[in-house]
Design an enzyme around this catalytic site. Structure first.
Site, PDB file in Angstrom:
ATOM      1  N   GLU A 290     -11.374 -11.345  13.474  1.00  0.00           N
ATOM      2  CA  GLU A 290     -12.021 -11.220  12.167  1.00  0.00           C
ATOM      3  C   GLU A 290     -12.057 -12.579  11.468  1.00  0.00           C
ATOM      4  OE1 GLU A 290     -11.101  -6.536  10.930  1.00  0.00           O
ATOM      5  OE2 GLU A 290      -9.777  -8.125  10.229  1.00  0.00           O
TER       6      GLU A 290
ATOM      7  N   LYS B  24      -9.917 -10.452   3.347  1.00  0.00           N
ATOM      8  CA  LYS B  24     -10.589 -10.504   4.645  1.00  0.00           C
ATOM      9  C   LYS B  24     -12.017 -10.003   4.525  1.00  0.00           C
ATOM     10  CE  LYS B  24     -10.582  -6.894   6.999  1.00  0.00           C
ATOM     11  NZ  LYS B  24      -9.649  -6.543   8.082  1.00  0.00           N
TER      12      LYS B  24
ATOM     13  N   THR C 294       8.563  -2.318   3.536  1.00  0.00           N
ATOM     14  CA  THR C 294       8.537  -3.773   3.436  1.00  0.00           C
ATOM     15  C   THR C 294       7.472  -4.452   4.279  1.00  0.00           C
ATOM     16  OG1 THR C 294      10.307  -3.743   5.083  1.00  0.00           O
ATOM     17  CG2 THR C 294      10.957  -4.028   2.796  1.00  0.00           C
TER      18      THR C 294
ATOM     19  N   HIS D 184     -33.212   9.175   8.694  1.00  0.00           N
ATOM     20  CA  HIS D 184     -34.084   8.158   9.264  1.00  0.00           C
ATOM     21  C   HIS D 184     -34.607   7.229   8.191  1.00  0.00           C
ATOM     22  CE1 HIS D 184     -36.726   6.600  12.353  1.00  0.00           C
ATOM     23  NE2 HIS D 184     -37.780   6.811  11.614  1.00  0.00           N
TER      24      HIS D 184
ATOM     25  N   SER E 150       0.822  -1.219   0.000  1.00  0.00           N
ATOM     26  CA  SER E 150       0.000   0.000   0.000  1.00  0.00           C
ATOM     27  C   SER E 150       0.852   1.263   0.000  1.00  0.00           C
ATOM     28  CB  SER E 150      -0.927   0.010   1.212  1.00  0.00           C
ATOM     29  OG  SER E 150      -1.738  -1.151   1.219  1.00  0.00           O
TER      30      SER E 150
ATOM     31  N   GLU F  37     -27.906   7.493  12.752  1.00  0.00           N
ATOM     32  CA  GLU F  37     -28.640   8.612  13.358  1.00  0.00           C
ATOM     33  C   GLU F  37     -28.621   8.563  14.878  1.00  0.00           C
ATOM     34  OE1 GLU F  37     -32.915   6.662  12.154  1.00  0.00           O
ATOM     35  OE2 GLU F  37     -32.982   8.668  13.015  1.00  0.00           O
TER      36      GLU F  37
ATOM     37  N   SER G 117      -4.690 -13.445  27.132  1.00  0.00           N
ATOM     38  CA  SER G 117      -5.235 -12.591  28.194  1.00  0.00           C
ATOM     39  C   SER G 117      -6.448 -11.815  27.707  1.00  0.00           C
ATOM     40  CB  SER G 117      -4.171 -11.658  28.770  1.00  0.00           C
ATOM     41  OG  SER G 117      -3.711 -10.745  27.779  1.00  0.00           O
TER      42      SER G 117
ATOM     43  N   ARG H 219       3.675 -13.523  13.014  1.00  0.00           N
ATOM     44  CA  ARG H 219       4.623 -14.094  13.966  1.00  0.00           C
ATOM     45  C   ARG H 219       4.231 -15.540  14.261  1.00  0.00           C
ATOM     46  NH1 ARG H 219       4.029 -10.576  18.777  1.00  0.00           N
ATOM     47  NH2 ARG H 219       4.921  -9.036  17.359  1.00  0.00           N
TER      48      ARG H 219
ATOM     49  N   GLY I 137      -4.635  -9.489   3.342  1.00  0.00           N
ATOM     50  CA  GLY I 137      -5.129  -8.610   4.398  1.00  0.00           C
ATOM     51  C   GLY I 137      -6.529  -8.124   4.100  1.00  0.00           C
ATOM     52  N   CYS I 138      -6.662  -6.797   4.161  1.00  0.00           N
ATOM     53  CA  CYS I 138      -7.961  -6.128   4.007  1.00  0.00           C
ATOM     54  C   CYS I 138      -8.893  -6.706   2.952  1.00  0.00           C
ATOM     55  CB  CYS I 138      -7.784  -4.657   3.630  1.00  0.00           C
ATOM     56  SG  CYS I 138      -6.297  -3.865   4.218  1.00  0.00           S
TER      57      CYS I 138
ATOM     58  N   THR J 155       0.437  -6.651   1.594  1.00  0.00           N
ATOM     59  CA  THR J 155      -0.431  -7.381   2.499  1.00  0.00           C
ATOM     60  C   THR J 155      -1.900  -7.107   2.242  1.00  0.00           C
ATOM     61  OG1 THR J 155       1.230  -7.417   4.246  1.00  0.00           O
ATOM     62  CG2 THR J 155      -1.058  -7.673   4.941  1.00  0.00           C
ATOM     63  N   CYS J 156      -2.275  -5.837   2.201  1.00  0.00           N
ATOM     64  CA  CYS J 156      -3.676  -5.456   2.088  1.00  0.00           C
ATOM     65  C   CYS J 156      -4.379  -6.173   0.948  1.00  0.00           C
ATOM     66  CB  CYS J 156      -3.759  -3.945   1.880  1.00  0.00           C
ATOM     67  SG  CYS J 156      -5.425  -3.339   1.616  1.00  0.00           S
TER      68      CYS J 156
ATOM     69  N   SER K  43      -5.970 -10.750  18.494  1.00  0.00           N
ATOM     70  CA  SER K  43      -5.827  -9.538  17.694  1.00  0.00           C
ATOM     71  C   SER K  43      -7.063  -9.369  16.832  1.00  0.00           C
ATOM     72  CB  SER K  43      -4.617  -9.715  16.776  1.00  0.00           C
ATOM     73  OG  SER K  43      -4.801 -10.896  15.999  1.00  0.00           O
ATOM     74  N   TYR K  44      -7.136  -8.267  16.115  1.00  0.00           N
ATOM     75  CA  TYR K  44      -8.285  -8.115  15.211  1.00  0.00           C
ATOM     76  C   TYR K  44      -8.184  -9.152  14.101  1.00  0.00           C
ATOM     77  CZ  TYR K  44      -5.420  -5.591  11.786  1.00  0.00           C
ATOM     78  OH  TYR K  44      -4.466  -5.241  10.874  1.00  0.00           O
TER      79      TYR K  44
ATOM     80  N   GLY L 118      14.975  -6.987  -2.205  1.00  0.00           N
ATOM     81  CA  GLY L 118      15.945  -5.891  -2.106  1.00  0.00           C
ATOM     82  C   GLY L 118      16.627  -5.834  -0.756  1.00  0.00           C
TER      83      GLY L 118
END
Lengths: 499, 479
Positions: free
Chosen positions: A206, A69, A163, A474, A24, A479, A224, A168, A65-66, A60-61, A201-202, A134
């Site tokens: 997700e 997902k 990069t 509405h 990105s 709202e 935790s 992990r 990723g995004c 990634t995205c 994590s999210y 690289g």
């Protein structure tokens, strides 16, 4: 030092800018620089995962990723829509099943089109692209190694490191051999089946969320707390909703080993886990174990030591100035690898573009990292901008903040009679500053769409009074923010009963 | 402008109370609200919060087809609520198609049963009627299911369905009787055979092949969801769609509807409606473009040619409440006061106000606060955001491009715009041709945003937050 067979010419570089990392941030910066007629190269390379997954240009995205997902989240939401549709008069009696391969193929085809689109865009913008790894080998010099091991050297006046990160691993027996990560999930060539998601994590929530939505047996193992760093009141509500909708949670345990019981696609795995609060050991059997315990920056093996770029030794992140400059003046960095910045695509894109405009177009605008809106695409989506309740209390003191909140029931959920008083809206106001809204939180459908406009309003310094003076549309979920009246301080009920 | 915004603190009501006290006659209520809809109920409940004695009169004259409903007004019974639910039913139809692309094994095509949807919607609306009655009770607001008309500035005569009369007196009276759909009575058969939105949401059986006459948002929204649930639907428009809205956006809305399957009979107007032996309706119309007369038969003909304020039976002339001679709407000032002291009006019935539930509610609450709560805050009707819930939704706030050009001149306007494709449409292979947004700005260093327009899914959710910013923008520009 030879460079591509030419004698070194210190005053003239091969490129004005070399971008390491075609994600990105990197691509946005590269395309922007090309607009100013700069000679730009992008190096992008994906080291395959332990399971062998790899992907194309875009970072990634786009690949892991995004994009995939959100598409899989949408698949899960459509499963819910199918259920709702019966109540709205749509007639089908059969139990509808989901086919993982159909979905994954469609998703991968779309990603493929994006990879292709990026390559075309770079070409159209006259940005040189090499699918090569690289790494710095000396001042202003980078070595690019392609898939086949062929090495080339390039020089540039300036460099941009973008990069990103990779998932992990736990560092326990069996993790790399048998577990997958988000890097593998979105292109998995078989249905994951009964899945254990490790992490809170999210990414973990997700993924667990949409897997459950597709009909799979899903368990989340949490060491935790959920969504560390996010507003915990909201995080807990997300967890509660997921639990009520069939996701199992194992709290306060960490896996200690993963063993294979049976090979296959998927196979069968045995997970042993230990309690974090005592001696208890538990075992469980799953088809798939998905690790989502965090991401690490790709900064350790790109030769930063050769050019003297400082990194945080513990985290691997690169500290930069507010102009994205590292300690080496001609080397910049954007995106997920930055220390103390948000790991979000729009942030990386914005930072990359503004950086390039400052470098080549005489602009002075810096990237504003404050009040960046974000959304977690869990089954019940969570949109947020600004302070969490905890950080607001910490910074301003509990007596100086006012929290207005309310539950709400999306009209679309009334007919199917589901989930009343699960959706929730909350704003945090600074009493000493005209009740300025410093935190915005919404739990409900289309949370991202709801949050976006309010993020702009927060940037304008919106106060509670201005919010109250805005007329609602509405009937929509958003709202609710125009009629918030109950404060947490009052202890009054926020449950709703109807229109 | 500033002068109009100065509030009156009800000095008149104090004097009146004194006179009545002197004459020995005390009004029974502090506040009487005529009309139990969005505005009326909000005003009544707010007044009750201040410990005032409040009464609400609500009465629904059955439609020509005989449809009637409970407490809550247009929005709850025959407007926003059932509309959005039926719109949702249609959207779910598209979701069912999408689901297959996303891996759900559902056999297509899936059929829709009107009665299942209608019953579910009607049941929900009835629960809201009940909820409103309970709320009034909880807040100790007296509710009369009666039709009100003025006897004098402080006296209203309420009549039940059975003809029983009750006299109600109040210090302050708020008229919030709203509007009802218009019938084009000059068209033969229109009244006898046509229905309106008042009836559509309460139909027990499917409307079948439907013709909707009109180009209002009511017409397009209804035609949209009828098409979405699989019905053969046509919209007949005399001229432009969504008059008053940004016309470029209006075209995109109708273009999408056409590709979605709604038929459009453009630049046509009906001349007569007749009933056939099969019980179907034969509609004859003139096509002004071709100069021809055409005809077709439908199961249902629905009129969506505008709404008229419900003031005829109020007896406004007796008390001298002035109305606009053209529209019939009640003329009010910035504090919602009519031409008669202590008589106010809010909601769809008032001249020059947006016909929207949230504005009626806000106006009602502020009015109660001014009357009984020592407030002087006036209602701000500027840049009210709104959304048209057509199959591809259209949300907007602020000025249309035309209005901006008219106001500031085209040289002073900059329009930023973009077509886009929602991510969810990609895998679903849906056509995003009309997904579009534009920002109408004032040229200059600051580039103030005058209007924001968005077409796409969840348009209302998208626009709501931006409405705040536009408010700041426009306020500064106009000062």
């Amino acid at each position: 030092m030879e460079m591509n067979g030419l004698a070194p010419v210190p005053d003239s570089y091969d490129y004005d800018l070399i971008v390491i990392g075609g994600g990105s941030g990197g691509l946005a910066a590269a395309k922007e620089a090309a607009k100013y007629e700069k000679k730009v190269m992008v190096l992008d390379f994906v080291k395959p995962t332990p399971q062998g997954s790899s992907w194309g240009l875009g970072g990634t995205c786009v690949n892991v990723g995004c994009i995939p997902k959100k598409l899989m989240h949408q698949a899960a939401l459509l499963g819910q829509a199918l259920q709702d549709s019966r109540k709205f008069g749509w007639q089908f009696t059969e139990e509808v099943k989901h086919n993982w391969m159909t979905m994954t193929e469609s998703v991968q085809n779309y990603i493929g089109s994006l990879n292709w689109g990026y390559r075309v865009a770079l070409r159209d913008n006259k940005v040189t692209y090499e699918n090569a790894y690289g790494e710095f080998v000396g001042p202003h010099t980078i070595k690019a190694t392609n898939k086949r091991g062929v090495e080339k050297l390039y020089t540039a006046e300036r460099f941009l490191i973008a990069t990103g990160e990779r998932p992990r691993y736990l560092g326990i027996p069996g993790d790399k051999e048998y577990c997958i990560s988000s890097d593998d999930l979105f292109s998995l060539p078989y249905c994951p089946g009964k899945t254990l998601v490790v992490g809170a994590s999210y990414v973990a929530l997700e993924c667990a969320g949409f897997l459950a939505g597709l009909g799979l047996d899903v368990t989340v193992m949490v060491r935790s707390i959920l969504l560390r760093g996010f507003d915990q009141d909201m995080a807990n509500k997300i967890g509660e909703y997921m639990k009520e909708h069939g996701v199992n949670f194992i709290r306060e345990f960490v896996p200690t080993k993963v063993e294979q019981l049976e090979e296959g696609t998927p196979g069968r795995l045995k997970v042993t886990a230990k309690s974090t609060t005592g001696d208890q050991i538990i075992e469980g059997e799953y088809n798939t174990v998905l690790l989502a315990i965090g991401r690490d920056p790709c900064t350790r093996k790109i030769g930063l030591d050769k050019v003297g770029v400082n990194i945080n030794e513990k985290t691997g992140k690169i500290p930069v100035s507010d102009e994205e400059q590292t300690n080496v003046p001609y080397i910049y960095a954007v995106g997920d690898i930055l220390q103390d910045k948000l790991e979000l695509t729009p942030v990386a894109i914005q930072a990359g573009r503004l950086l390039v405009r400052r470098l080549y177009a005489g602009a002075t605008t810096k990237c504003d990292y404050v009040n960046v809106p974000t959304t977690v695409f869990t089954p019940l989506e969570y949109g947020a901008c600004g302070y969490s309740e905890e950080t607001a209390v910490e910074k301003f003191g509990e007596e100086n903040i006012e929290v207005y909140h309310s539950h709400f029931w999306p009209l679309e959920w009334t007919v199917p009679s589901r989930d009343n008083n699960k959706c929730y809206a909350k704003i945090i106001c600074n009493i000493q500053d005209n009740e300025r809204v410093i935190g915005f939180h919404v739990l409900g459908p289309n949370a991202g769409e709801v949050t976006q406009g309010f993020a702009a309003a927060i940037k304008c310094g919106m106060t509670k009074e201005q919010l109250d003076n805005t007329i609602g549309i509405h009937p929509v979920c958003a709202e609710v923010f125009t009629t918030l009246s109950v404060t947490k301080r009052s202890g009054e009920s926020t449950l709703v009963s109807g229109c | 402008m500033a002068a109009l915004r100065r509030a009156r603190r009800g000095a008149g009501s104090g004097l009146c109370r004194t006179l009545r006290a002197l004459s020995g006659k005390k009004n029974e209520y502090d506040l009487l609200v005529i009309g139990g809809g969005s505005g009326g109920l909000a005003c009544a409940k707010e007044a009750a919060q201040f410990g005032r004695k409040v009464a609400v009169l609500d009465y629904v004259d059955p439609s020509p087809q005989g449809t009637t409903w409970g407490l809550g007004g247009t929005c709850v019974n025959v407007g926003c609520i059932p509309k959005k639910l039926m719109h949702q039913a249609a959207l779910l139809g598209s979701a069912l198609k999408d689901a297959q692309h996303y891996g759900w094994n559902i056999a297509q095509p899936v059929h829709h049963t009107w009665s299942v949807m209608a019953q579910a919607v009607q049941n929900y609306v009835k629960s809201l009627n009940w909820g409103h009655r309970v709320q009034l009770q909880d807040k100790k607001v007296k509710y009369f299911n009666m039709k009100g008309s003025f006897s004098d500035p402080h006296t209203v005569r309420g009549l039940t369905k059975a003809g029983k009369e009750t006299i109600v007196t109040a210090d302050n009276i708020v008229i919030a009787t709203g509007g009802r759909p218009k019938y084009p009575t000059h068209i033969a058969g229109a009244l006898q055979y046509g229905i309106t939105s008042d009836d559509l949401f309460w139909l027990k059986e499917s409307p079948g092949k439907t013709l909707i006459v009109g180009a209002s948002y009511v017409s397009l929204e209804c035609a949209g969801f009828l098409t979405g649930i699989g019905l053969d639907t046509a919209v007949m428009m005399r001229s432009i769609p969504l008059r008053g809205f940004d016309q470029q956006m209006a075209s995109l809305v109708t273009e999408h509807m056409e590709s979605y399957g709604t038929k459009f009979l453009k630049r046509c107007f009906p001349t007569k409606v007749e009933k056939l032996e099969s019980n179907r309706l034969q509609v004859t119309w003139k096509n002004t473009d071709l100069g021809t007369e055409e005809t077709d038969s439908f199961d249902t003909v629905m009129w969506a040619v505008g709404r008229a304020p419900d003031t005829k039976t109020l007896n406004l002339e007796t008390v001298g409440v002035k109305t606009n001679s053209e529209t019939g709407k009640i003329i009010v000032d910035a504090s919602e006061a009519t031409s008669v002291p202590h008589i106010y009006a809010i909601g769809d019935i008032t001249e020059g106000r947006p016909e929207l539930t949230p504005t009626a509610i806000a106006a009602g609450k502020l009015l109660a606060q001014r009357l009984f709560g020592q407030s002087s805050e006036l209602m701000d009707y500027d840049s009210v955001p709104t959304t048209v819930f057509t199959p591809l939704e259209y949300g907007c706030v602020g000025l249309s491009e035309e209005a901006a050009v008219q106001c500031h001149g085209s040289d002073n306007i900059e329009v930023f715009h973009a077509y886009y494709k929602p991510l969810e449409f990609t895998v679903a292979e849906r056509d995003a041709t009309q997904c579009y947004m534009k920002m109408v700005c004032l040229r200059g260093r600051e580039q103030r945003i005058l209007g924001l327009h968005f077409i796409g899914p969840n348009a209302g959710e998208v626009i709501q937050g931006f409405a705040l910013g536009i408010n700041f923008s426009l306020r500064d520009v106009s000062d």
